[in-house]
Design a protein around this motif. Structure first.
Motif, PDB file in Angstrom:
ATOM      1  N   ALA A   1      -4.636   1.219  -9.820  1.00 45.21           N
ATOM      2  CA  ALA A   1      -4.264   2.296  -8.912  1.00 45.21           C
ATOM      3  C   ALA A   1      -3.302   3.271  -9.587  1.00 45.21           C
ATOM      4  O   ALA A   1      -3.439   4.491  -9.452  1.00 45.21           O
ATOM      5  CB  ALA A   1      -3.624   1.721  -7.649  1.00 45.21           C
ATOM      6  N   ALA A   2      -2.346   2.720 -10.335  1.00 43.83           N
ATOM      7  CA  ALA A   2      -1.385   3.579 -11.034  1.00 43.83           C
ATOM      8  C   ALA A   2      -2.083   4.485 -12.035  1.00 43.83           C
ATOM      9  O   ALA A   2      -1.801   5.693 -12.115  1.00 43.83           O
ATOM     10  CB  ALA A   2      -0.326   2.730 -11.733  1.00 43.83           C
ATOM     11  N   VAL A   3      -3.028   3.912 -12.793  1.00 41.65           N
ATOM     12  CA  VAL A   3      -3.731   4.693 -13.812  1.00 41.65           C
ATOM     13  C   VAL A   3      -4.647   5.725 -13.163  1.00 41.65           C
ATOM     14  O   VAL A   3      -4.685   6.898 -13.582  1.00 41.65           O
ATOM     15  CB  VAL A   3      -4.534   3.757 -14.740  1.00 41.65           C
ATOM     16  CG1 VAL A   3      -5.490   4.556 -15.627  1.00 41.65           C
ATOM     17  CG2 VAL A   3      -3.587   2.926 -15.595  1.00 41.65           C
ATOM     18  N   ALA A   4      -5.395   5.325 -12.140  1.00 46.06           N
ATOM     19  CA  ALA A   4      -6.321   6.253 -11.487  1.00 46.06           C
ATOM     20  C   ALA A   4      -5.576   7.451 -10.900  1.00 46.06           C
ATOM     21  O   ALA A   4      -6.010   8.609 -11.043  1.00 46.06           O
ATOM     22  CB  ALA A   4      -7.110   5.527 -10.399  1.00 46.06           C
ATOM     23  N   LEU A   5      -4.453   7.186 -10.242  1.00 50.06           N
ATOM     24  CA  LEU A   5      -3.683   8.275  -9.654  1.00 50.06           C
ATOM     25  C   LEU A   5      -3.048   9.147 -10.736  1.00 50.06           C
ATOM     26  O   LEU A   5      -2.977  10.375 -10.593  1.00 50.06           O
ATOM     27  CB  LEU A   5      -2.616   7.714  -8.718  1.00 50.06           C
ATOM     28  CG  LEU A   5      -3.150   7.220  -7.371  1.00 50.06           C
ATOM     29  CD1 LEU A   5      -2.102   6.370  -6.655  1.00 50.06           C
ATOM     30  CD2 LEU A   5      -3.549   8.411  -6.493  1.00 50.06           C
ATOM     31  N   ALA A   6      -2.592   8.523 -11.815  1.00 51.48           N
ATOM     32  CA  ALA A   6      -2.022   9.306 -12.915  1.00 51.48           C
ATOM     33  C   ALA A   6      -3.061  10.258 -13.491  1.00 51.48           C
ATOM     34  O   ALA A   6      -2.779  11.442 -13.743  1.00 51.48           O
ATOM     35  CB  ALA A   6      -1.472   8.382 -14.000  1.00 51.48           C
ATOM     36  N   LEU A   7      -4.268   9.750 -13.713  1.00 51.97           N
ATOM     37  CA  LEU A   7      -5.343  10.602 -14.227  1.00 51.97           C
ATOM     38  C   LEU A   7      -5.610  11.765 -13.281  1.00 51.97           C
ATOM     39  O   LEU A   7      -5.719  12.925 -13.708  1.00 51.97           O
ATOM     40  CB  LEU A   7      -6.619   9.778 -14.414  1.00 51.97           C
ATOM     41  CG  LEU A   7      -6.620   8.752 -15.543  1.00 51.97           C
ATOM     42  CD1 LEU A   7      -7.842   7.856 -15.457  1.00 51.97           C
ATOM     43  CD2 LEU A   7      -6.605   9.465 -16.894  1.00 51.97           C
ATOM     44  N   ALA A   8      -5.711  11.466 -11.998  1.00 50.34           N
ATOM     45  CA  ALA A   8      -6.040  12.512 -11.026  1.00 50.34           C
ATOM     46  C   ALA A   8      -4.932  13.555 -10.918  1.00 50.34           C
ATOM     47  O   ALA A   8      -5.190  14.759 -10.921  1.00 50.34           O
ATOM     48  CB  ALA A   8      -6.310  11.869  -9.661  1.00 50.34           C
TER      49      ALA A   8
ATOM     50  N   ARG B   1       0.808  -1.210   0.000  1.00 53.39           N
ATOM     51  CA  ARG B   1       0.000   0.000   0.000  1.00 53.39           C
ATOM     52  C   ARG B   1       0.850   1.273   0.000  1.00 53.39           C
ATOM     53  O   ARG B   1       0.299   2.373  -0.099  1.00 53.39           O
ATOM     54  CB  ARG B   1      -0.921   0.010   1.229  1.00 53.39           C
ATOM     55  CG  ARG B   1      -1.913  -1.135   1.247  1.00 53.39           C
ATOM     56  CD  ARG B   1      -2.738  -1.106   2.524  1.00 53.39           C
ATOM     57  NE  ARG B   1      -3.670  -2.228   2.580  1.00 53.39           N
ATOM     58  CZ  ARG B   1      -4.452  -2.483   3.621  1.00 53.39           C
ATOM     59  NH1 ARG B   1      -4.415  -1.685   4.700  1.00 53.39           N
ATOM     60  NH2 ARG B   1      -5.274  -3.516   3.606  1.00 53.39           N
ATOM     61  N   LEU B   2       2.164   1.127   0.132  1.00 55.66           N
ATOM     62  CA  LEU B   2       3.014   2.310   0.250  1.00 55.66           C
ATOM     63  C   LEU B   2       3.008   3.131  -1.022  1.00 55.66           C
ATOM     64  O   LEU B   2       2.907   4.366  -0.979  1.00 55.66           O
ATOM     65  CB  LEU B   2       4.446   1.887   0.605  1.00 55.66           C
ATOM     66  CG  LEU B   2       5.465   3.034   0.762  1.00 55.66           C
ATOM     67  CD1 LEU B   2       4.995   4.033   1.811  1.00 55.66           C
ATOM     68  CD2 LEU B   2       6.838   2.469   1.135  1.00 55.66           C
ATOM     69  N   ALA B   3       3.101   2.483  -2.169  1.00 56.82           N
ATOM     70  CA  ALA B   3       3.132   3.227  -3.431  1.00 56.82           C
ATOM     71  C   ALA B   3       1.836   4.009  -3.657  1.00 56.82           C
ATOM     72  O   ALA B   3       1.889   5.218  -3.945  1.00 56.82           O
ATOM     73  CB  ALA B   3       3.427   2.289  -4.600  1.00 56.82           C
ATOM     74  N   PRO B   4       0.649   3.368  -3.532  1.00 57.83           N
ATOM     75  CA  PRO B   4      -0.576   4.163  -3.681  1.00 57.83           C
ATOM     76  C   PRO B   4      -0.695   5.289  -2.657  1.00 57.83           C
ATOM     77  O   PRO B   4      -1.191   6.373  -2.988  1.00 57.83           O
ATOM     78  CB  PRO B   4      -1.694   3.126  -3.503  1.00 57.83           C
ATOM     79  CG  PRO B   4      -1.064   1.820  -3.853  1.00 57.83           C
ATOM     80  CD  PRO B   4       0.353   1.933  -3.392  1.00 57.83           C
TER      81      PRO B   4
END
Length: 402
Positions: A73-80, A4-7
């Protein structure tokens, strides 16, 4: 817990980018360029938040590499992260209003942005807002970008905010596309998406500043992804459009061509040739024979120095300007020669080529990372990724009016 550290680091990056962007709504904030680039207030806090966001981004990358991160998670955070600066006014640079100015000259002013200077159009609504350094300069941008700027200028009317948000939105979409396409090309898709999409500097200067370097990055990623999918004619179209936005992809195309020759990889030229011919024809019909002369003001621009450029730093330690430029030129020639040899051995290291260009150009701007970072991520070239991160750290304060 470790997974969970990366997210968590990505969420922290998002929160800090959002907080930094929100500062632009303060009254008389220096983060919103006014009067050709001048303003006051909020800059130090913005820098502190951006530094913290970059630190969180580095933690996120390290955690993703060690413990992994889910692709969703990577894609969602990138979009945001890349979209959140759209909630702020134009940030840190007047370039979007300069694009508007050139588009207005052609679409509404009855002039030619490759022949007529913005100062010759006192009725232009962009004139009081665009960068003061460009008032007496004809367009340095490629014809595809100028042609695309005309409908933006028409849609914006006399609204500076509409023009700014139009270019900001286009840059944000391009940044997101570059991140997603880098993920399609890399062996570790989620890590590549995070490397591009979680980068806070890209967010504040692309979606925040509306810079067309995001277009270049997205088109380069499209060209590489289409080639990887064996859609060679479409890849040629993307290469031609990237070059017709800004000239910088040309050395990358040379290296890719040498790699293809060395590896006997299939190539196709019709898509590139037809697109280049179509853009040239449209530009000639619209702007006459003046548009190829954009290289003249571009060369003059390259002869200038930004304070963060290597030649300028060499001058600061006492070297004469000629000697500083000669050293930078020698590094560029030697480095590109080495990259040519690498390509002839079957590996076109485009990410390293981008770092080399940024390290040696006399005119260095932080938003140029919009095409360097995706290239490094897509190739998963460790040296190029480290080079991009070092450049990000070095350029982080640039354009912030401290």
């Amino acid at each position: 817990m470790r997974g969970r550290l990366a997210p968590a680091a990505g969420l922290a990056t998002l929160a800090l980018v959002a907080a930094a962007s929100a500062l632009a709504w303060r009254e008389a904030s220096a983060l919103v360029p006014r009067d050709g680039g001048r303003g006051g207030g909020s800059a130090r806090l913005f820098l502190a938040l951006l530094v913290a966001a970059f630190a969180a981004y580095l933690v996120g990358l390290a955690a993703a590499r060690r413990h992994g991160v889910g692709r969703r998670a990577a894609v969602a955070l990138a979009l945001a992260i890349q979209i959140v600066p759209l909630g702020a006014p134009l940030l840190l640079s007047t370039d979007a209003w300069t694009y508007w100015s050139y588009g207005w000259i052609a679409a509404r002013g009855g002039g030619n942005p490759y022949a007529d200077r913005p100062a010759a159009f006192p009725d232009s609504p962009a004139l009081p807002l665009q960068g003061a350094a460009w008032l007496e300069t004809t367009s340095v941008y490629g014809p595809a970008f100028t042609l695309a700027s005309e409908p933006v200028a028409l849609a914006a009317g006399d609204s500076a905010d509409a023009a700014a948000w139009a270019f900001k939105t286009l840059a944000a979409l391009a940044a997101v596309a570059a991140a997603l396409l880098a993920g399609r090309l890399a062996r570790r898709p989620a890590a590549a998406v995070a490397f591009v999409g979680w980068n806070p500097l890209l967010a504040v200067h692309l979606a925040g500043g509306g810079h067309n370097d995001a277009w270049v990055g997205a088109l380069l990623m499209a060209a590489l992804a289409l080639a990887a999918a064996r859609r060679l004619q479409a890849a040629g179209v993307a290469w031609a459009l990237a070059i017709a936005v800004k000239w910088v992809p040309l050395p990358f195309l040379v290296l890719r061509a040498l790699e293809a020759r060395a590896t006997r990889r299939a190539t196709a030229h019709l898509g590139f040739a037809l697109t280049a011919a179509a853009v040239a024809l449209a530009a000639t019909l619209r702007y006459g024979i003046h548009w190829p002369l954009a290289v003249v003001p571009l060369a003059g621009n390259a002869a200038l120095e930004t304070s963060y450029a290597l030649p300028h730093r060499l001058e600061q330690i006492g070297l004469p300007r000629g000697a500083a430029l000669a050293i930078a030129g020698a590094v560029l020639v030697a480095g590109f020669g080495w990259l040519v040899r690498q390509a002839l051995r079957g590996r076109a290291r485009l990410g390293l080529a981008a770092c080399l260009l940024l390290a040696t150009t006399p005119y260095l701007a932080v938003w140029y990372l919009g095409w360097a970072v995706p290239l490094a991520a897509a190739e998963e070239d460790r040296a190029a990724k480290m080079g991009c991160l070092l450049l990000c750290a070095y350029l982080l304060p640039q354009a912030i009016p401290l």
